[in-house]
Motif scaffolding. Sequence first.
Motif, PDB file in Angstrom:
ATOM      1  N   UNK A  60       0.807  -1.221   0.000  1.00  0.00           N
ATOM      2  CA  UNK A  60       0.000   0.000   0.000  1.00  0.00           C
ATOM      3  C   UNK A  60       0.832   1.260   0.000  1.00  0.00           C
ATOM      4  N   UNK A  62       2.586   2.738  -1.821  1.00  0.00           N
ATOM      5  CA  UNK A  62       2.979   3.287  -3.107  1.00  0.00           C
ATOM      6  C   UNK A  62       1.991   4.374  -3.453  1.00  0.00           C
ATOM      7  N   UNK A  63       2.400   5.246  -4.328  1.00  0.00           N
ATOM      8  CA  UNK A  63       1.495   6.336  -4.677  1.00  0.00           C
ATOM      9  C   UNK A  63       0.213   5.751  -5.243  1.00  0.00           C
ATOM     10  N   UNK A  64      -0.909   6.139  -4.701  1.00  0.00           N
ATOM     11  CA  UNK A  64      -2.158   5.613  -5.226  1.00  0.00           C
ATOM     12  C   UNK A  64      -2.299   6.040  -6.675  1.00  0.00           C
TER      13      UNK A  64
ATOM     14  N   UNK B  43       0.201  13.257  -3.656  1.00  0.00           N
ATOM     15  CA  UNK B  43       0.048  12.807  -2.271  1.00  0.00           C
ATOM     16  C   UNK B  43      -0.359  13.912  -1.315  1.00  0.00           C
ATOM     17  N   UNK B  50      -0.439   7.644   1.787  1.00  0.00           N
ATOM     18  CA  UNK B  50      -0.847   7.043   0.504  1.00  0.00           C
ATOM     19  C   UNK B  50      -2.160   6.278   0.611  1.00  0.00           C
ATOM     20  N   UNK B  51      -2.469   5.813   1.806  1.00  0.00           N
ATOM     21  CA  UNK B  51      -3.643   4.955   1.928  1.00  0.00           C
ATOM     22  C   UNK B  51      -4.907   5.709   2.318  1.00  0.00           C
ATOM     23  N   UNK B 132      -5.950   2.730   5.769  1.00  0.00           N
ATOM     24  CA  UNK B 132      -6.315   1.745   4.753  1.00  0.00           C
ATOM     25  C   UNK B 132      -7.646   1.092   5.109  1.00  0.00           C
TER      26      UNK B 132
END
Lengths: 448, 558
Positions: A60, A62-64, B43, B50-51, B132
Amino acid sequence: MDERMHRPLAALDDQLRRDDLTPEQRRSLERDLRGTVAQIQAIESGKGLYEYTDEPFFPNAVVPTVHLQTLDELLERDKQRERDGFPKKVILGKIASHGGKKAVIVPTVTEEKFYHDNRPKMPGQGGDEGGSGEGEEGEVIGESPIKEEQQGGGQGAGDQDGGESHELDDSRAFEIGKALTEKFNLPNIQQKGKKAALFRYTYELTDINRKFGQFLDKKRSLKNILKTNLLLGTFDPDDVTFDRVVVSPVDLVYRIVSPEKEYESQALVFFIRDYSGSMYGDPTEVVLSQHVLIYSWLLYQYQERVEKRFILHDTEAREVDNFVSYYRLNNGGGTNIASAYKLVNKIVETEDLAKDYNIYIFQGTDGDDWDSEGKEALPEIEKMLTYVNRMGITVVSRSPGSNNTYIEKYLDKSGLLKKAPHLIKMTALSETSRNQDDLIKSIRQLVE
Amino acid sequence: MELISAELKKTMEECKRIARDHGLRFSDETLEYVTTNEDMIKLSPKAMIPTLYDYWVHDVYVLQDKGKYDLYPHNPYETVVNTRPPLSFYNDNNPDWLNVMIFYHVIAHIDFFQNNVFFSKTWHDDFCGRALAHANVIKELRYEKGRWVDYVIEFARGMDNLVDYAGDLARPLETPSQTIAEAKFAYFFDEYLQEVLKVTTFRYIEELNRYNEFAARHDPEAARLLFLAYVDQKYVDFALKFERRNKNRQRRPGDIMEYVMMHSPKLNKPEHDWMKHIIQIVRETSLYFQPQIRTKILNEGWASYWHEKLFLADPRLRTHEIEFSKVNAGVVSLSRVGLNPYAVGLRLFKYLEAKADRGMLSYEFERIRDLEARRAYDARTGQGRQFIFDVRTYHSDATAINQFIDQDFVNEFNLFVVGKRINKTRTAWEYYIKSRKAEDYKKKMLDALYHPPHIIVDHEITQNTGTLYLIHAFEGKELVREYIANTMLGIEFLWGNKVILETHEIDSSSFEDMNREDLEKYFQEAEKVKLKWQKVRYTMQERKLSREVMGPAEGLPS
């Protein structure tokens, strides 16, 4: 970490990367992953849990892959908001400008919350700041001209204009103009018959020709040569030598002069803005937002063949040569609207523009005018009306629609608005209009 | 985005070792990524997590930032995220020697995150993982509820700056100290018999004996359960009473978001339960970032202090001295006009270290009235390093500024408050040194700190009328008026009924009544001109906002 231990993790990781997992499946896989990690950790005791090669542990981190919404999607969302009974939120043409080099227009959204209002309560009121250095209390440590509030701070020297354009980014403006026409139903201009698309030929080295020409395109030629030789097996990318390389005449690419059809601008738009003291702050913001949208719309209407001229005035008018200056300059002082009209008329006359262009004039003002009867202004307007396609006046005031500013009064009295309704329009906006719908409504009033 | 090279990672580990030798404390594991400017832009609306859940407004921010980037390409050197393990991002344009300096900077940030008590609520879990989980919940809900999920996110975010961070911080982590059976058992004897039933001593002893009979035959746990089964049978309202008492014991909601979740008639309907999940997610996310906003000056100061100190002693600085000076000056130099948190924070740590080294942060020193003696004072206590570590542990920006900004500090670094005024003869804005008093400088800094409005719910009115009644505490500041409508619209949607906000605003006649002289005075020194304030009530009902003036303000804020 050795390969053998890594394998089950990689497999789990592959699984986790699938997007068709149900949440339960995902949770269970994640449990597995944690278990496996713990196992490995136990085996490799003495080492830290995470090593720098352990990226798979953090699938996760990583850049979305941001699926950015296109302007169309955003506007569709906004329309849906309205259907759901909520106010719209996307503002199309906000200008972003940093450092005074260029301006771009971007869509923006404001996330409203209860915030303390720290803005100065009155225009022109200076905010205090911290500072450091030598000097007695009361000592002046610097000044910036009110005339031209250019970029503040001491970075001036050495930061010369590097030939960058001080312009609006037309591709974005075009997109927004398209949206304005299609989504907000701003009218399509009936193309005037008298001015067909003007074009001229220019000659440039743009066409490409094999085997001969004026100018060898080295990069392209080299690519072709390599391609050919790779096929022939006479060139090995792993062991680069040029001993066996052959050059075929067909691989040589030249550029040759060719006539280019270049369209000339069809429309010319004058933007006039009052930058006197009373316009400081909100009224200026409103006028600028409206002018950017009008410009975008024209750009789309004339398929980018639009030229623009910028006029600023207080008691005197001046032309500035780019949008950024038009956007950024502020001045103090009084107001004489006729000065701007005179300048526009002079430009049109001396450059003989009327015969080649569809001319538009859009003016933003707070309605204040020292020439309170319009004695100077009205004759100039009448002169303009002989050549404009449309003149649009926007009055930004505290109580829009009450018709009590000077310009509203003398225009009303002159009867020009009624005499030539297809040539001159006036609209009023509140100085706190940040709402896109108000802006678009006002534009519609001006251009329809 | 990828992990930094193995070689660079080795350097990072070395930097960590050196930092530890100097007393910095942080978790062993860290993850470093190389990112492009574009990645950073993508970001940043997600606060570099990131999540974090997807939200369309983030996309607009990305578009906006891209536009800005076209105009004004900037190269942020790094970003650190307070997660477990901490993630940090490095610009792919950074040269390797610069990354060494940035590593020290980042390590100090991590040390700050993991030791400053204002972050204590973030120490126990990994926000990246929690985010997440949140993102998954929202994703699932979106599948079911579609765009309404985004409306609820929007409306919840409309209140997320009002979270009760201080209350949350003060509350210990809620770990139950007893089993439910234990609690019920204690309630039965301590409260139910005595306070609810008000039984006689005889009856009390009778029940006690009954329990003792069970206890004689079984182990305590089983005895308790058997006894409770008997109680449930004999006292039919016991279970109900126990439950009600527990509910009453629940703490009161600390902020509007909690209040709405607990008391909104609309949200308490089962079919709207999902909205509470979203509000909870938005609230938790906001709480997580609160300490970061409130320690900006100290955190950046601390990181700058250490990157300077450690990198100057690092052999990898050799041959890059000039470039380093340039970069470092760009980060930590005091500007002639403006507040730079890196610069002020760094100066503050250096100042306090020097002062504490000489024992000047003591009662003995403060008692000295002679200026010469104060200047010469040196008790050689050598407590400087320890002292700044304590500041890093126990202070936020507000407490540190309040406690440590004094005249010596302002004098030492030549600080002042800048005023701006119009010079009519030169038709120019003039910037001038308005004050060199510590008091004024401190006030300027405190004013510049993050300070959301304090808005509370009047529980009594709300309970009696069904109208959510909000009161904005008067601190001599208005709310941004343009935002009130949409914010209240969102609250009304979640509350499911009328919402009222009581606040104070400047009476616009304050300006109209001013003569020329007053106005000029106001332009020069706004704070010295008394403005008329009035109490105002906004009502949001059926998505329509109305405003009514309730009269002049009662009592001005000090």
